[in-house]
Design a protein around this motif. Structure first.
Motif, PDB file in Angstrom:
ATOM      1  N   VAL A 179      42.167  50.351  44.327  1.00 51.30           N
ATOM      2  CA  VAL A 179      41.741  49.024  43.899  1.00 51.30           C
ATOM      3  C   VAL A 179      42.997  48.245  43.559  1.00 51.30           C
ATOM      4  N   SER A 180      43.275  47.198  44.331  1.00 48.46           N
ATOM      5  CA  SER A 180      44.515  46.430  44.172  1.00 48.46           C
ATOM      6  C   SER A 180      44.194  44.973  43.858  1.00 48.46           C
ATOM      7  N   PRO A 181      45.171  44.235  43.332  1.00 50.60           N
ATOM      8  CA  PRO A 181      44.950  42.808  43.068  1.00 50.60           C
ATOM      9  C   PRO A 181      44.576  42.075  44.350  1.00 50.60           C
ATOM     10  N   GLY A 182      43.692  41.119  44.231  1.00 59.08           N
ATOM     11  CA  GLY A 182      43.236  40.362  45.385  1.00 59.08           C
ATOM     12  C   GLY A 182      41.733  40.289  45.412  1.00 59.08           C
ATOM     13  N   ASP A 226      39.966  39.552  30.439  1.00 64.82           N
ATOM     14  CA  ASP A 226      41.117  39.448  31.343  1.00 64.82           C
ATOM     15  C   ASP A 226      41.889  40.755  31.449  1.00 64.82           C
ATOM     16  N   ALA A 227      41.159  41.844  31.660  1.00 68.47           N
ATOM     17  CA  ALA A 227      41.796  43.156  31.791  1.00 68.47           C
ATOM     18  C   ALA A 227      42.523  43.264  33.128  1.00 68.47           C
ATOM     19  N   PRO A 228      43.613  44.059  33.205  1.00 68.26           N
ATOM     20  CA  PRO A 228      44.312  44.253  34.484  1.00 68.26           C
ATOM     21  C   PRO A 228      43.387  44.774  35.572  1.00 68.26           C
ATOM     22  N   VAL A 229      42.478  45.682  35.200  1.00 65.73           N
ATOM     23  CA  VAL A 229      41.494  46.215  36.145  1.00 65.73           C
ATOM     24  C   VAL A 229      40.118  46.051  35.510  1.00 65.73           C
ATOM     25  N   LEU A 230      39.212  45.428  36.235  1.00 64.17           N
ATOM     26  CA  LEU A 230      37.848  45.225  35.751  1.00 64.17           C
ATOM     27  C   LEU A 230      36.889  45.948  36.687  1.00 64.17           C
ATOM     28  N   VAL A 231      36.067  46.814  36.118  1.00 64.44           N
ATOM     29  CA  VAL A 231      35.061  47.557  36.876  1.00 64.44           C
ATOM     30  C   VAL A 231      33.698  47.058  36.408  1.00 64.44           C
ATOM     31  N   LEU A 232      32.938  46.494  37.336  1.00 60.05           N
ATOM     32  CA  LEU A 232      31.630  45.932  37.003  1.00 60.05           C
ATOM     33  C   LEU A 232      30.533  46.757  37.662  1.00 60.05           C
ATOM     34  N   HIS A 233      29.548  47.138  36.848  1.00 62.38           N
ATOM     35  CA  HIS A 233      28.438  47.936  37.369  1.00 62.38           C
ATOM     36  C   HIS A 233      27.189  47.064  37.450  1.00 62.38           C
ATOM     37  N   THR A 291      21.259  32.205  41.498  1.00 58.01           N
ATOM     38  CA  THR A 291      22.260  32.446  40.450  1.00 58.01           C
ATOM     39  C   THR A 291      23.201  33.567  40.866  1.00 58.01           C
ATOM     40  N   GLU A 292      22.655  34.598  41.529  1.00 57.69           N
ATOM     41  CA  GLU A 292      23.490  35.710  41.965  1.00 57.69           C
ATOM     42  C   GLU A 292      24.557  35.240  42.941  1.00 57.69           C
ATOM     43  N   SER A 293      24.188  34.358  43.855  1.00 56.19           N
ATOM     44  CA  SER A 293      25.156  33.837  44.815  1.00 56.19           C
ATOM     45  C   SER A 293      26.253  33.041  44.106  1.00 56.19           C
ATOM     46  N   ARG A 294      25.867  32.252  43.103  1.00 58.49           N
ATOM     47  CA  ARG A 294      26.862  31.492  42.351  1.00 58.49           C
ATOM     48  C   ARG A 294      27.792  32.427  41.581  1.00 58.49           C
ATOM     49  N   VAL A 295      27.223  33.481  40.980  1.00 59.18           N
ATOM     50  CA  VAL A 295      28.037  34.437  40.221  1.00 59.18           C
ATOM     51  C   VAL A 295      29.020  35.146  41.148  1.00 59.18           C
ATOM     52  N   ALA A 296      28.560  35.536  42.337  1.00 56.96           N
ATOM     53  CA  ALA A 296      29.433  36.222  43.276  1.00 56.96           C
ATOM     54  C   ALA A 296      30.639  35.350  43.638  1.00 56.96           C
ATOM     55  N   GLU A 297      30.382  34.060  43.866  1.00 57.67           N
ATOM     56  CA  GLU A 297      31.473  33.140  44.198  1.00 57.67           C
ATOM     57  C   GLU A 297      32.396  32.929  42.996  1.00 57.67           C
ATOM     58  N   GLY A 298      31.828  32.719  41.817  1.00 58.44           N
ATOM     59  CA  GLY A 298      32.634  32.491  40.622  1.00 58.44           C
ATOM     60  C   GLY A 298      33.439  33.706  40.233  1.00 58.44           C
ATOM     61  N   LEU A 299      32.862  34.880  40.399  1.00 55.96           N
ATOM     62  CA  LEU A 299      33.554  36.120  40.061  1.00 55.96           C
ATOM     63  C   LEU A 299      34.789  36.321  40.926  1.00 55.96           C
ATOM     64  N   ALA A 300      34.632  36.132  42.236  1.00 57.04           N
ATOM     65  CA  ALA A 300      35.768  36.298  43.145  1.00 57.04           C
ATOM     66  C   ALA A 300      36.881  35.314  42.824  1.00 57.04           C
ATOM     67  N   ALA A 301      36.513  34.074  42.493  1.00 57.34           N
ATOM     68  CA  ALA A 301      37.532  33.066  42.177  1.00 57.34           C
ATOM     69  C   ALA A 301      38.213  33.364  40.851  1.00 57.34           C
ATOM     70  N   GLY A 319      43.829  37.519  42.218  1.00 58.14           N
ATOM     71  CA  GLY A 319      45.113  38.002  41.737  1.00 58.14           C
ATOM     72  C   GLY A 319      45.015  39.151  40.764  1.00 58.14           C
ATOM     73  N   ARG A 320      43.815  39.566  40.433  1.00 58.32           N
ATOM     74  CA  ARG A 320      43.586  40.709  39.547  1.00 58.32           C
ATOM     75  C   ARG A 320      42.808  41.778  40.301  1.00 58.32           C
ATOM     76  N   SER A 321      42.826  43.011  39.794  1.00 59.42           N
ATOM     77  CA  SER A 321      42.116  44.115  40.441  1.00 59.42           C
ATOM     78  C   SER A 321      40.692  44.192  39.901  1.00 59.42           C
ATOM     79  N   THR A 322      39.741  44.225  40.837  1.00 64.09           N
ATOM     80  CA  THR A 322      38.326  44.249  40.454  1.00 64.09           C
ATOM     81  C   THR A 322      37.598  45.239  41.345  1.00 64.09           C
ATOM     82  N   LEU A 323      36.781  46.082  40.731  1.00 61.70           N
ATOM     83  CA  LEU A 323      35.946  47.024  41.470  1.00 61.70           C
ATOM     84  C   LEU A 323      34.493  46.749  41.122  1.00 61.70           C
ATOM     85  N   LEU A 324      33.686  46.499  42.145  1.00 61.70           N
ATOM     86  CA  LEU A 324      32.258  46.268  41.968  1.00 61.70           C
ATOM     87  C   LEU A 324      31.499  47.523  42.376  1.00 61.70           C
TER      88      LEU A 324
END
Length: 585
Positions: A377-380, A506-513, A523-533, A537-542
């Motif tokens: 899981v890398s930044p991006g 604002d953790a360096p790595v965020l893991v969302l379950h 709302t889910e579509s809006r959250v998906a777009e807002g989350l990615a934005a 530049g940070r590492s995120t694992l869904l």
């Protein structure tokens, strides 16, 4: 990585250690209370003696001066015993209350310890029972012990007084009390044996009830309410049966103690009466002897009370010790902490050969890709993981959150093993946000910034999580108070606020379950777009099966039977019928 059981962070603790610690921590107050209670009991014993003296030296002689003097002495005695009891009770109550608070802090501290493990195998309601009811039962010894010592002092004073009146009466007390105490200890054993199971079953019923109440909406929605009611009814009946057995044992114990005490006191009164008939003691001395025999009812009953409290406290102390001694879920940090700050690096999370279950004999455990999960899981753009079995997802999240150790393999952050840092440090760097995260009592704003750096403006995170829409519907906006665990909000509202809180950290790595399971498709579509934005530049694992979130992920790994079976984009993996079945179910 460590796969074996860990030692408790607090070390091995026995029930005796819990009892001793509770008494030693407040031995000063207990000693003062015991001294004052002993003074009170000595004053109580003096009452029949003074009444006898008044009869012999004032009433029988008709001396009004002597009568006034001895009545004044009796009044002073009542004043002494009254104040000594009140002051002693105050000291004992303080020791009781502070010992109760101390034990609750110990239990809570173990449950909240960063290395975890204290809650393993226990329902929340059971843990509440241990922290509240069991702690109280152990703490009550701080009152019972001074009362027991005062009862011994009372018997001693009465025996000495009866020796001065008549040798046979004094010897009867001195020689009869030890066998009586031995009999009390013999009779209390069934109560002690039944106290533990009674408390265990009651705690289990309370835990089941707490779980049912917290999940009542879900149970009603899926039509499982009758089954849940049957489950609770069964555990409640078990608890009732255990309580009735323990109550019968306590009733039998107290009845036996009362009967034995009554017979013992009747013998004392009989011997005193025969001595008066023989002329060996005066009428006043007979009154004193009968009064002392009546006075002894209280101290002898106190022996039974203290024994019963001790039996219950032992059972409770053993339950508290089991929590305090529970093995840690994860190992301690390495002996030498890494020089790097986990928050300062780029935030590259890597899993190599991570297995979530114990490997079979002869299987590959050298860290190769066939031995478990390999994942980066890398930044991006967010990375995503789809698990065919939800249990695999839960176990992996537990390992990433440092709540459990993987059976084998390595989890690293910027090349440093995650277990090289203390668990609380690692959790701050790799933040795992569960889909059922609870909210705290307080305002919506306070909930969002609870884990954020000081001075964080939560509006950007709230917008990304669509929590701004929630705030707009509330009477005071983001300043509206939220009930404990967010019960005043809908499931979707709670989920969006919890997601905003995770983003604001604002953790360096965020893991969302599964952060959007309770929201509608728009709302889910809006959250998906807002989350990615927001996490650019940070590492995120869904860890999710949501097509809307997976479509925004840069890469998706498909986890089957604890191993990554396929990788690619969401669109590419949709060609796999097993993957398609999971994400469209």
């Amino acid at each position: 990585m460590i796969g074996s059981a860990q030692q408790s962070p607090l070390g091995a603790v026995s029930g005796k250690d819990v009892l001793r610690g509770s008494l030693r921590a407040f031995r000063g107050r207990i000693s003062v209370a015991a001294a004052l209670f002993c003074t009170h009991q000595a004053g109580e014993a003096l009452v029949p003696l003074l009444v006898g003296v008044i009869i012999d030296r004032a009433v029988a002689t008709g001396d009004p001066v002597a009568l006034a003097g001895w009545l004044a002495a009796l009044a002073l005695d009542f004043l002494l015993l009254s104040f000594s009891y009140r002051l002693g009770a105050r000291q004992a109550w303080h020791a009781d209350a502070w010992a109760d608070a101390r034990l609750r802090r110990l239990v809570a501290g173990r449950l909240l310890h960063p290395r975890g493990g204290g809650e393993s195998g226990r329902l929340p309601g059971e843990l509440t029972g241990i922290a509240v009811s069991d702690s109280k039962r152990v703490a009550e010894l701080n009152t019972a012990l001074p009362l027991g010592l005062a009862a011994i002092a009372a018997v001693t004073v009465a025996a000495v007084a009866l020796l001065t009146i008549d040798l046979s009466l004094g010897l009867l007390i001195l020689l009869g009390t030890p066998p009586l105490l031995w009999l009390v200890q013999l009779v209390v054993r069934p109560l002690e044996r039944r106290s533990g199971p009674e408390q265990e079953r009651a705690a289990r019923a309370a835990g089941t009830a707490a779980d049912l109440v917290s999940g009542l909406r879900v149970l009603t929605g899926i039509g499982a309410r009758p089954a849940a009611v049957r489950r609770y009814r069964g555990s409640s009946r078990d608890a009732l049966a255990a309580t009735l057995r323990a109550t019968r044992a306590e009733a039998g114990f107290l009845g036996a103690v009362q009967l034995t005490n009554g017979l013992f006191l009747a013998v004392i009164a009989l011997v005193g009466g025969l001595s008066a008939l023989n002329g060996s003691i005066t009428v006043g001395q007979l009154v004193s002897a009968v009064g002392l025999a009546q006075f002894l009812v209280g101290p002898l009953q106190m022996f039974g009370f203290v024994s019963a409290r001790l039996a219950q406290a032992r059972a409770s102390a053993a339950r508290i010790a089991a929590v305090l001694s529970a093995p840690a879920a994860v190992g301690d940090a390495a002996a030498g902490l890494p020089d790097a700050n986990p928050d300062a690096g780029p935030g590259v999370l890597s899993l190599r050969g991570v297995r979530l279950d114990d490997p079979a004999p002869g299987s590959n455990t050298d860290g190769s890709s066939t031995a478990g999960i390999d994942l980066d899981v890398s930044p991006g753009a967010p990375a995503a993981l789809v698990a065919a079995d939800p249990e695999d997802a839960a176990r992996l999240l537990g390992c990433l959150a440092r709540e459990a150790e993987p059976a084998t393999g390595r989890i690293t952050l910027d090349g440093v093993p995650l277990d090289a840092w203390p668990a609380e440090v690692a959790r701050g760097a790799v933040l795992v946000a569960a889909h059922d995260a609870h909210l705290f009592a307080g305002s919506l704003h306070e909930n969002v910034v609870a884990g954020a750096p000081a001075g964080t403006d939560p509006r950007r995170a709230m917008t990304a999580a669509a929590a701004d829409q929630v705030a707009a519907t509330l009477p005071a906006g983001a300043d509206t108070d939220v009930a404990a665990r967010g019960r005043s909000l809908s499931g979707g509202q709670r989920q969006r606020i919890a997601l905003a809180r995770a983003l604001a950290a604002d953790a360096p790595v965020l893991v969302l379950h599964d952060p959007t399971t309770a929201v509608d498709a728009v709302t889910e579509s809006r959250v998906a777009e807002g989350l990615a934005a927001h996490r650019a530049g940070r590492s995120t694992l869904l860890v999710t099966t949501s097509p809307a979130l997976l479509a925004r992920a840069g890469s998706v790994a498909f986890l089957v039977q604890g191993r990554v079976r396929a990788r690619g984009t969401h669109a590419e993996l949709m060609a796999d019928p097993d993957y398609r079945a999971v994400v469209t179910a």
